[in-house]
Design a protein around this motif. Structure first.
Motif, PDB file in Angstrom:
ATOM      1  N   ALA A  26      27.421 138.814  22.366  1.00 44.83           N
ATOM      2  CA  ALA A  26      27.683 137.435  22.768  1.00 44.83           C
ATOM      3  C   ALA A  26      27.757 137.169  21.129  1.00 44.83           C
ATOM      4  N   ARG A  60      30.363 142.204  15.112  1.00 43.97           N
ATOM      5  CA  ARG A  60      31.412 141.439  14.017  1.00 43.97           C
ATOM      6  C   ARG A  60      31.176 140.215  13.776  1.00 43.97           C
ATOM      7  N   ALA A  64      27.670 133.523  15.672  1.00 45.24           N
ATOM      8  CA  ALA A  64      27.759 132.500  16.382  1.00 45.24           C
ATOM      9  C   ALA A  64      27.553 131.723  16.537  1.00 45.24           C
ATOM     10  N   ALA A  66      24.169 128.539  17.672  1.00 44.83           N
ATOM     11  CA  ALA A  66      23.386 128.529  19.387  1.00 44.83           C
ATOM     12  C   ALA A  66      24.747 128.897  20.498  1.00 44.83           C
ATOM     13  N   ILE A  68      26.043 128.775  23.633  1.00 44.38           N
ATOM     14  CA  ILE A  68      26.214 127.392  23.930  1.00 44.38           C
ATOM     15  C   ILE A  68      26.299 127.264  25.722  1.00 44.38           C
ATOM     16  N   GLY A 109      24.713 127.206  13.731  1.00 44.39           N
ATOM     17  CA  GLY A 109      23.541 127.463  13.869  1.00 44.39           C
ATOM     18  C   GLY A 109      23.584 128.987  13.070  1.00 44.39           C
ATOM     19  N   GLU A 112      23.810 128.017   9.382  1.00 40.53           N
ATOM     20  CA  GLU A 112      22.870 127.135   9.457  1.00 40.53           C
ATOM     21  C   GLU A 112      21.731 127.938   9.058  1.00 40.53           C
ATOM     22  N   GLU A 132      30.218 122.248  15.829  1.00 40.82           N
ATOM     23  CA  GLU A 132      29.376 121.316  16.462  1.00 40.82           C
ATOM     24  C   GLU A 132      29.582 120.536  16.860  1.00 40.82           C
ATOM     25  N   GLY A 140      21.760 121.412  14.521  1.00 39.94           N
ATOM     26  CA  GLY A 140      20.544 120.943  14.538  1.00 39.94           C
ATOM     27  C   GLY A 140      19.568 121.659  14.339  1.00 39.94           C
ATOM     28  N   ARG A 165      36.885 126.298  10.526  1.00 37.92           N
ATOM     29  CA  ARG A 165      35.996 127.605   8.943  1.00 37.92           C
ATOM     30  C   ARG A 165      36.504 127.281   7.926  1.00 37.92           C
TER      31      ARG A 165
HETATM   32  C1  LIG Z   1      23.959 124.014  18.224  1.00 41.16           C
HETATM   33  C2  LIG Z   1      24.507 124.539  17.047  1.00 41.16           C
HETATM   34  C3  LIG Z   1      22.719 124.285  16.168  1.00 41.16           C
HETATM   35  O1  LIG Z   1      23.243 123.549  15.540  1.00 41.16           O
HETATM   36  C4  LIG Z   1      24.904 125.352  17.360  1.00 41.16           C
HETATM   37  O2  LIG Z   1      25.337 126.188  16.837  1.00 41.16           O
HETATM   38  S1  LIG Z   1      26.238 124.810  18.467  1.00 41.16           S
HETATM   39  C5  LIG Z   1      27.395 126.184  18.642  1.00 41.16           C
HETATM   40  C6  LIG Z   1      27.846 126.559  17.040  1.00 41.16           C
HETATM   41  N1  LIG Z   1      28.986 127.552  17.187  1.00 41.16           N
HETATM   42  C7  LIG Z   1      30.120 127.813  17.783  1.00 41.16           C
HETATM   43  O3  LIG Z   1      31.085 126.452  18.292  1.00 41.16           O
HETATM   44  C8  LIG Z   1      31.657 129.177  17.949  1.00 41.16           C
HETATM   45  C9  LIG Z   1      31.518 129.411  19.516  1.00 41.16           C
HETATM   46  N2  LIG Z   1      32.085 130.220  19.412  1.00 41.16           N
HETATM   47  C10 LIG Z   1      33.407 130.829  19.088  1.00 41.16           C
HETATM   48  O4  LIG Z   1      34.121 129.775  18.898  1.00 41.16           O
HETATM   49  C11 LIG Z   1      34.194 131.870  18.669  1.00 41.16           C
HETATM   50  O5  LIG Z   1      33.396 132.343  19.980  1.00 41.16           O
HETATM   51  C12 LIG Z   1      34.565 132.400  17.549  1.00 41.16           C
HETATM   52  C13 LIG Z   1      33.137 132.959  16.761  1.00 41.16           C
HETATM   53  C14 LIG Z   1      35.463 131.878  17.054  1.00 41.16           C
HETATM   54  C15 LIG Z   1      34.643 134.314  18.321  1.00 41.16           C
HETATM   55  O6  LIG Z   1      36.237 133.383  18.902  1.00 41.16           O
HETATM   56  P1  LIG Z   1      36.717 135.373  19.689  1.00 41.16           P
HETATM   57  O7  LIG Z   1      37.758 135.557  20.420  1.00 41.16           O
HETATM   58  O8  LIG Z   1      37.162 136.706  18.035  1.00 41.16           O
HETATM   59  O9  LIG Z   1      35.615 136.000  20.600  1.00 41.16           O
HETATM   60  P2  LIG Z   1      34.876 135.571  22.453  1.00 41.16           P
HETATM   61  O10 LIG Z   1      34.877 133.908  22.039  1.00 41.16           O
HETATM   62  O11 LIG Z   1      35.652 136.302  23.122  1.00 41.16           O
HETATM   63  O12 LIG Z   1      33.807 135.803  22.057  1.00 41.16           O
HETATM   64  C16 LIG Z   1      33.347 136.782  22.400  1.00 41.16           C
HETATM   65  C17 LIG Z   1      31.375 137.045  23.289  1.00 41.16           C
HETATM   66  O13 LIG Z   1      30.047 136.187  23.063  1.00 41.16           O
HETATM   67  C18 LIG Z   1      30.320 134.996  23.343  1.00 41.16           C
HETATM   68  N3  LIG Z   1      29.761 133.855  22.209  1.00 41.16           N
HETATM   69  C19 LIG Z   1      30.763 133.895  21.038  1.00 41.16           C
HETATM   70  N4  LIG Z   1      29.718 132.724  20.528  1.00 41.16           N
HETATM   71  C20 LIG Z   1      29.393 131.953  21.410  1.00 41.16           C
HETATM   72  C21 LIG Z   1      27.970 130.622  21.660  1.00 41.16           C
HETATM   73  N5  LIG Z   1      27.788 130.212  20.167  1.00 41.16           N
HETATM   74  N6  LIG Z   1      27.262 131.117  22.542  1.00 41.16           N
HETATM   75  C22 LIG Z   1      27.238 131.573  23.924  1.00 41.16           C
HETATM   76  N7  LIG Z   1      28.524 133.136  23.276  1.00 41.16           N
HETATM   77  C23 LIG Z   1      28.764 132.491  22.550  1.00 41.16           C
HETATM   78  C24 LIG Z   1      31.850 134.497  24.270  1.00 41.16           C
HETATM   79  O14 LIG Z   1      31.240 133.014  25.064  1.00 41.16           O
HETATM   80  C25 LIG Z   1      32.090 136.063  24.298  1.00 41.16           C
HETATM   81  O15 LIG Z   1      31.361 136.599  25.989  1.00 41.16           O
HETATM   82  P3  LIG Z   1      32.173 137.061  27.237  1.00 41.16           P
HETATM   83  O16 LIG Z   1      33.253 136.082  27.806  1.00 41.16           O
HETATM   84  O17 LIG Z   1      32.964 138.275  26.145  1.00 41.16           O
HETATM   85  O18 LIG Z   1      31.304 137.234  27.897  1.00 41.16           O
END
Ligand SMILES: C[C@@H](CO)C(=O)SCCNC(=O)CCNC(=O)[C@H](O)C(C)(C)COP(=O)(O)OP(=O)(O)OC[C@H]1O[C@@H](n2cnc3c(N)ncnc32)[C@H](O)[C@@H]1OP(=O)(O)O
Length: 258
Positions: A26, A60, A64, A66, A68, A109, A112, A132, A140, A165
């Motif tokens: 993830a 890698r 990424a 918190a 989601i 996060g 952060e 976010e 957050g 980014r």
């Molecule tokens: C509340 C605040 C804290 O202040 C937050 O942090 S909110 C979250 C902010 N982060 C994001 O919005 C980033 C979300 N992720 C992405 O945009 C992309 O995953 C990526 C980092 C740009 C990478 O993209 P890529 O196409 O290379 O890989 P995948 O999207 O297929 O990701 C692989 C796998 O990981 C899961 N995943 C990635 N990020 C998150 C996340 N933040 N929360 C939960 N899961 C995440 C993604 O769903 C994939 O899972 P799968 O579909 O393979 O089960």
């Protein structure tokens, strides 16, 4: 060391602790289980007598953001009652120096937490951002505050309001990180820095960290006084005599706690 499910913690013979976020499937998304284990691991690392802590991520991504999937169905009540995300702040309170070794994505996060580290180095293909806004929320884990202090209002607004980014070179230009290194050598380079810190006077390291952090939180005159008082107090300890004697005798210093 205790067993953790979402991260690993090691402390080597040089008393360098390494905490590795370990949910690579993830992209090391920061969920509640990891947050609780992270706080426990910080306590364990400190109690082990570690002299510095390296923080990195497996796979890698550094992280990424918190989780989601975990957050989507949360409500205002459950988020605020639990003071959700507050535990991550424990990293900023660690008394020993922290070195972020950033591989791949450091988003939301992840970015952060990286910004809480004292020293931040990244691989060439690392990328940073606070996306976010694209999720209908804001950072957050201190993102708006720390980023603004580091890069100033205009750059912080640009990054936070667009969620764009930036790569490692831009992050270094903006002041977010101190060094860019070859991908795959990030942890190794962090270990070199950590060993150097571990070989120094523990009291001087603590004093330096406290003074630098104070610069963010006090007026200049208060900060200058704080620094001078710490400077004076270091003359109460053997490390000062040893450091200066070693210089005059043209030999490496042997600090008591190094
Ligand atoms: C509340 C605040 C804290 O202040 C937050 O942090 S909110 C979250 C902010 N982060 C994001 O919005 C980033 C979300 N992720 C992405 O945009 C992309 O995953 C990526 C980092 C740009 C990478 O993209 P890529 O196409 O290379 O890989 P995948 O999207 O297929 O990701 C692989 C796998 O990981 C899961 N995943 C990635 N990020 C998150 C996340 N933040 N929360 C939960 N899961 C995440 C993604 O769903 C994939 O899972 P799968 O579909 O393979 O089960």
């Amino acid at each position: 060391m205790a067993h953790y499910d979402t991260l690993s913690l090691t402390v080597d013979d040089d008393r360098i602790a390494q905490l590795t976020l370990d949910r690579p499937e993830a992209l090391n998304a920061l969920n509640s289980a990891m947050m609780a284990e992270f706080a426990a691991a910080l306590v364990e690392a400190t109690q082990s007598g570690a002299r510095a802590l390296i923080l990195t991520g497996k796979g890698r991504a550094f992280a990424a953001g918190a989780d989601i999937a975990e957050m989507r169905d949360r409500t205002f009540g459950s988020m605020s009652d639990a003071n959700h995300l507050a535990l991550w702040e424990r990293l900023a309170d660690l008394p020993i120096p922290t070195i972020g070794a950033i591989n791949g994505f450091a988003l939301g996060g992840g970015c952060e937490i990286a910004m809480m580290c004292d020293i931040l180095i990244a691989g060439e293909s690392a990328s940073f951002g606070l996306p976010e806004i694209t999720l209908g929320i804001i950072p957050g884990i201190g993102g708006t505050q720390r980023l603004t202090r580091i890069v100033g209002k205009a750059q912080a607004m640009d990054l936070i309001l667009t969620g764009r980014r930036i790569d490692a070179d831009e992050a270094r230009r903006l002041g977010l990180i101190s060094r860019v290194v070859v991908d795959g050598e990030v942890v190794e380079q962090a270990q070199v820095i950590a060993r150097q810190i571990a070989g120094s006077s523990a009291r001087a390291v603590r004093a330096a960290k406290e003074c630098v952090l104070r610069a963010d939180q006090s007026s200049l005159s208060e900060g200058l006084l704080f620094e001078r008082r710490w400077f004076h107090s270091l003359f109460a300890f053997d490390d000062q005599t040893e450091g200066m004697t070693a210089f005059l005798e043209k030999r490496p210093a042997r600090f008591a706690d190094a």
